[in-house]
Design a protein around this motif. Structure first.
Motif, PDB file in Angstrom:
ATOM      1  N   ALA A 148       1.255  -1.015  -0.426  1.00  0.00           N
ATOM      2  CA  ALA A 148       0.210  -0.136  -0.244  1.00  0.00           C
ATOM      3  C   ALA A 148       0.844   1.301  -0.089  1.00  0.00           C
ATOM      4  O   ALA A 148       0.803   2.034  -0.340  1.00  0.00           O
ATOM      5  CB  ALA A 148      -0.523   0.030   1.421  1.00  0.00           C
ATOM      6  N   LEU A 149       2.718   1.470   0.339  1.00  0.00           N
ATOM      7  CA  LEU A 149       2.967   1.916   0.346  1.00  0.00           C
ATOM      8  C   LEU A 149       3.486   2.388  -1.265  1.00  0.00           C
ATOM      9  O   LEU A 149       4.489   3.952  -1.667  1.00  0.00           O
ATOM     10  CB  LEU A 149       4.551   2.430   1.222  1.00  0.00           C
ATOM     11  CG  LEU A 149       3.882   2.685   3.038  1.00  0.00           C
ATOM     12  CD1 LEU A 149       5.149   2.048   3.735  1.00  0.00           C
ATOM     13  CD2 LEU A 149       3.098   3.846   2.637  1.00  0.00           C
ATOM     14  N   SER A 152       4.514   5.928  -3.059  1.00  0.00           N
ATOM     15  CA  SER A 152       4.586   6.664  -1.523  1.00  0.00           C
ATOM     16  C   SER A 152       5.856   7.781  -1.307  1.00  0.00           C
ATOM     17  O   SER A 152       6.504   6.904  -2.370  1.00  0.00           O
ATOM     18  CB  SER A 152       3.854   7.405  -0.522  1.00  0.00           C
ATOM     19  OG  SER A 152       4.618   5.935   0.073  1.00  0.00           O
ATOM     20  N   ALA A 153       6.322   8.479  -0.877  1.00  0.00           N
ATOM     21  CA  ALA A 153       7.695   8.896  -0.493  1.00  0.00           C
ATOM     22  C   ALA A 153       8.159   7.683   0.067  1.00  0.00           C
ATOM     23  O   ALA A 153       9.163   7.884  -0.133  1.00  0.00           O
ATOM     24  CB  ALA A 153       7.104   9.688   0.709  1.00  0.00           C
ATOM     25  N   TYR A 154       7.794   6.334  -0.080  1.00  0.00           N
ATOM     26  CA  TYR A 154       8.611   5.244   1.320  1.00  0.00           C
ATOM     27  C   TYR A 154       9.047   4.467  -0.252  1.00  0.00           C
ATOM     28  O   TYR A 154       9.366   3.057  -0.054  1.00  0.00           O
ATOM     29  CB  TYR A 154       7.257   4.819   1.947  1.00  0.00           C
ATOM     30  CG  TYR A 154       7.134   5.335   3.380  1.00  0.00           C
ATOM     31  CD1 TYR A 154       8.501   4.925   4.282  1.00  0.00           C
ATOM     32  CD2 TYR A 154       6.328   6.710   3.045  1.00  0.00           C
ATOM     33  CE1 TYR A 154       8.425   5.560   5.394  1.00  0.00           C
ATOM     34  CE2 TYR A 154       6.036   6.607   4.911  1.00  0.00           C
ATOM     35  CZ  TYR A 154       6.662   6.487   6.182  1.00  0.00           C
ATOM     36  OH  TYR A 154       6.538   7.420   6.552  1.00  0.00           O
ATOM     37  N   MET A 205       0.908   7.622   6.472  1.00  0.00           N
ATOM     38  CA  MET A 205       1.718   8.111   6.241  1.00  0.00           C
ATOM     39  C   MET A 205       2.285   7.835   4.946  1.00  0.00           C
ATOM     40  O   MET A 205       2.686   8.945   4.012  1.00  0.00           O
ATOM     41  CB  MET A 205       3.481   6.642   6.996  1.00  0.00           C
ATOM     42  CG  MET A 205       2.718   6.350   8.631  1.00  0.00           C
ATOM     43  SD  MET A 205       3.434   8.289   8.802  1.00  0.00           S
ATOM     44  CE  MET A 205       5.059   7.526   8.736  1.00  0.00           C
ATOM     45  N   ARG A 206       1.384   7.207   4.001  1.00  0.00           N
ATOM     46  CA  ARG A 206       1.495   7.726   2.632  1.00  0.00           C
ATOM     47  C   ARG A 206       1.140   8.394   1.760  1.00  0.00           C
ATOM     48  O   ARG A 206       1.234   9.097   1.241  1.00  0.00           O
ATOM     49  CB  ARG A 206       0.806   6.641   2.233  1.00  0.00           C
ATOM     50  CG  ARG A 206      -0.768   5.862   2.142  1.00  0.00           C
ATOM     51  CD  ARG A 206      -1.487   4.634   1.423  1.00  0.00           C
ATOM     52  NE  ARG A 206      -2.508   4.850   1.276  1.00  0.00           N
ATOM     53  CZ  ARG A 206      -3.175   3.931   0.562  1.00  0.00           C
ATOM     54  NH1 ARG A 206      -2.844   3.089  -0.238  1.00  0.00           N
ATOM     55  NH2 ARG A 206      -4.820   4.115   0.263  1.00  0.00           N
ATOM     56  N   GLY A 223       6.156   7.643  13.228  1.00  0.00           N
ATOM     57  CA  GLY A 223       5.703   6.690  12.328  1.00  0.00           C
ATOM     58  C   GLY A 223       5.926   5.556  11.804  1.00  0.00           C
ATOM     59  O   GLY A 223       5.875   4.487  11.133  1.00  0.00           O
ATOM     60  N   ASP A 224       7.317   5.804  11.512  1.00  0.00           N
ATOM     61  CA  ASP A 224       8.194   4.658  11.244  1.00  0.00           C
ATOM     62  C   ASP A 224       8.422   4.044  11.602  1.00  0.00           C
ATOM     63  O   ASP A 224       8.333   2.061  11.549  1.00  0.00           O
ATOM     64  CB  ASP A 224       9.530   5.158  10.489  1.00  0.00           C
ATOM     65  CG  ASP A 224       9.208   6.067   9.580  1.00  0.00           C
ATOM     66  OD1 ASP A 224       8.954   6.744   8.534  1.00  0.00           O
ATOM     67  OD2 ASP A 224      10.784   7.128   9.150  1.00  0.00           O
ATOM     68  N   ALA A 225       8.729   3.608  13.158  1.00  0.00           N
ATOM     69  CA  ALA A 225       8.301   2.469  14.187  1.00  0.00           C
ATOM     70  C   ALA A 225       7.251   1.711  13.825  1.00  0.00           C
ATOM     71  O   ALA A 225       7.114   0.515  14.028  1.00  0.00           O
ATOM     72  CB  ALA A 225       8.655   3.195  15.748  1.00  0.00           C
ATOM     73  N   HIS A 226       5.699   2.373  13.569  1.00  0.00           N
ATOM     74  CA  HIS A 226       5.073   1.553  14.077  1.00  0.00           C
ATOM     75  C   HIS A 226       4.855   1.089  12.418  1.00  0.00           C
ATOM     76  O   HIS A 226       5.041  -0.457  11.844  1.00  0.00           O
ATOM     77  CB  HIS A 226       4.132   2.895  13.026  1.00  0.00           C
ATOM     78  CG  HIS A 226       2.320   1.813  13.444  1.00  0.00           C
ATOM     79  ND1 HIS A 226       1.743   1.535  14.792  1.00  0.00           N
ATOM     80  CD2 HIS A 226       1.546   1.873  11.999  1.00  0.00           C
ATOM     81  CE1 HIS A 226       0.582   0.615  13.525  1.00  0.00           C
ATOM     82  NE2 HIS A 226       0.848   0.887  12.827  1.00  0.00           N
ATOM     83  N   LEU A 227       5.405   1.921  11.113  1.00  0.00           N
ATOM     84  CA  LEU A 227       5.577   0.675  10.011  1.00  0.00           C
ATOM     85  C   LEU A 227       5.991  -0.370  10.439  1.00  0.00           C
ATOM     86  O   LEU A 227       6.242  -1.229   9.291  1.00  0.00           O
ATOM     87  CB  LEU A 227       6.135   1.718   8.526  1.00  0.00           C
ATOM     88  CG  LEU A 227       5.039   2.685   8.628  1.00  0.00           C
ATOM     89  CD1 LEU A 227       5.732   3.307   6.762  1.00  0.00           C
ATOM     90  CD2 LEU A 227       3.678   2.322   7.821  1.00  0.00           C
TER      91      LEU A 227
END
Length: 406
Positions: A148-149, A152-154, A205-206, A223-227
């Motif tokens: 799903a990312l 996106s910026a990921y 986040m996305r 948010g990155d820790a959650h990801l």
């Protein structure tokens, strides 16, 4: 609230539970003392099940009770805990308990919110998933595990970037310590469900833009820790709580269930909302100290654990006298001879490999969000700047006393 029928501790008779959800950021010091030991009664959680085998924490014949000088005054363990609102402290030397104390109405049966020290558990599970073959390596792309990312910026962000807070995605943790500020991204922990079949925080986040190329800039990003947690659960095909139970809680012999708070989509909030007992917090530190093994089983690859507990991001030398050298994988702070799993409001797990020593401390410092409190609450507590050095002095006094024993 607990979604399973498990015996609960936490709030005592006559106590009022504080409000749940994002209201956590506005809790008064008195509410924190209750809420931090009552997470499973306040918000939806998954239970991290312990097993039938319990790793004993034998009490050493000789206990410690140090005193030390702090700002010209004699400080004792009890005085420190009363002054700095500590709910518990435990010291393991060679795996044996040389000190165990509780405060703020807590008992040994009460789990306590680890805040951002939760990230150390999340990072450890990344290593376990690599060992189990579910994740290729820390250099695998995040989008391989969270499709799903994509777009996106990921794009082109790796798991290593998540673990070192260098994804480059624009993130404002707080505004001058205010986590409820409209420009602060921390509130995304309570983001609503935006997209069907996509975790609510992933959806949030996305939508964020990129600020820097991946791997070029450190920026503390909850948010990155959650990801990282979503990467794990997607890779292993089960909730983080279940995987933590299978890989560490049961085989290592934790004595009590832990509780992991959920986001609006029903996934564990991997960056800050695990609640464990003080003894099991110390056991986790011992697990790390012993090289990530549960009995004869290597749960976490040695090279991963070595990277997690050594400097991956350098900090500016001399920023302060007690500043770490840098950060390992989330959320280990690295010092010359030890490392610390750190969480807001005074949650710490100190690991001293050379001394074979683990110190776990829990607190309810009155400034999870210092600007949310009423003005009289701001002035009724010790200065914010005083808590961190006082805790470090406490830990050093405990370490010195423990290693001086014959």
């Amino acid at each position: 609230m607990n979604i399973d029928s498990t015996p609960l501790f936490g709030a005592k008779e006559g106590e009022t539970l504080p409000p749940g959800g994002a209201a956590y950021l506005t809790w008064s010091p008195e509410q924190m003392a209750i809420g931090f030991r009552s997470l499973e009664k306040i918000n939806p959680v998954h239970v991290v099940r312990h097993g039938t085998h319990v790793r004993p924490l034998a009490r050493a014949d000789q206990q410690i009770s140090p005193s030390w000088n702090w700002k010209g005054q004699e400080m004792t363990v009890d005085r420190y805990m009363d002054t700095y609102r500590s709910s518990g402290g435990i010291v393991l030397k060679d795996g044996k308990v040389v000190l165990e104390r509780y405060g703020l109405g807590r008992t040994e049966k009460d789990a306590w919110l680890l805040t951002s020290a939760t990230k150390c558990y999340t990072a450890t599970l990344v290593g376990a998933a690599i060992k189990d073959g579910y994740i290729k390596s820390v250099d695998a792309l995040v989008t391989d595990y969270i499709p799903a990312l994509k777009g996106s910026a990921y794009d082109n962000v790796t798991i290593r970037h998540l673990l070192t807070f260098t994804s480059g995605v624009r993130w404002i943790e707080d505004v001058d310590g205010d986590y409820t500020h409209p420009d602060a991204n921390f509130l995304s922990y309570w983001a609503p469900v935006l997209d069907t079949n996509v975790d609510c925080i992933v959806s949030y986040m996305r939508r964020l833009p990129r600020a820097n190329p991946p791997g070029t800039m450190y920026n503390y990003t909850d948010g990155d820790a959650h990801l990282a947690g979503i990467v794990i659960s997607s890779a292993v095909g089960k909730p983080l709580s279940e995987y933590l139970s299978e890989k560490i809680w049961q085989p290592y012999g934790m004595e009590a269930d832990a509780y992991w708070q959920l986001d609006a989509s029903g996934n564990e909030q991997a960056g800050g909302f695990l609640s464990v007992t003080l003894r099991d917090q110390a056991r986790f530190g011992q697990f790390i100290l012993e090289g990530g093994k549960a009995g004869a089983v290597q749960v976490v690859p040695p090279d991963f654990l070595a990277a997690a507990t050594s400097v991956q991001v350098n900090f500016v030398p001399g920023a302060s006298s007690d500043a770490p050298l840098g950060k390992g994988f989330i959320n280990w702070s690295i010092y010359k001879d030890y490392y610390v799993g750190s969480g807001g409001a005074g949650q710490r797990t100190f690991v001293y490999p050379k001394d074979k020593l683990v110190i776990a401390i829990n607190s309810a410092w009155p400034y999870v969000n210092r600007f949310a409190a009423a003005p009289d609450q701001k002035t009724a507590v010790l200065p914010v700047s005083d808590h961190e050095p006082a805790l470090n002095a406490f830990a050093e006094a405990l370490r010195t006393a423990a290693v001086s024993q014959r």
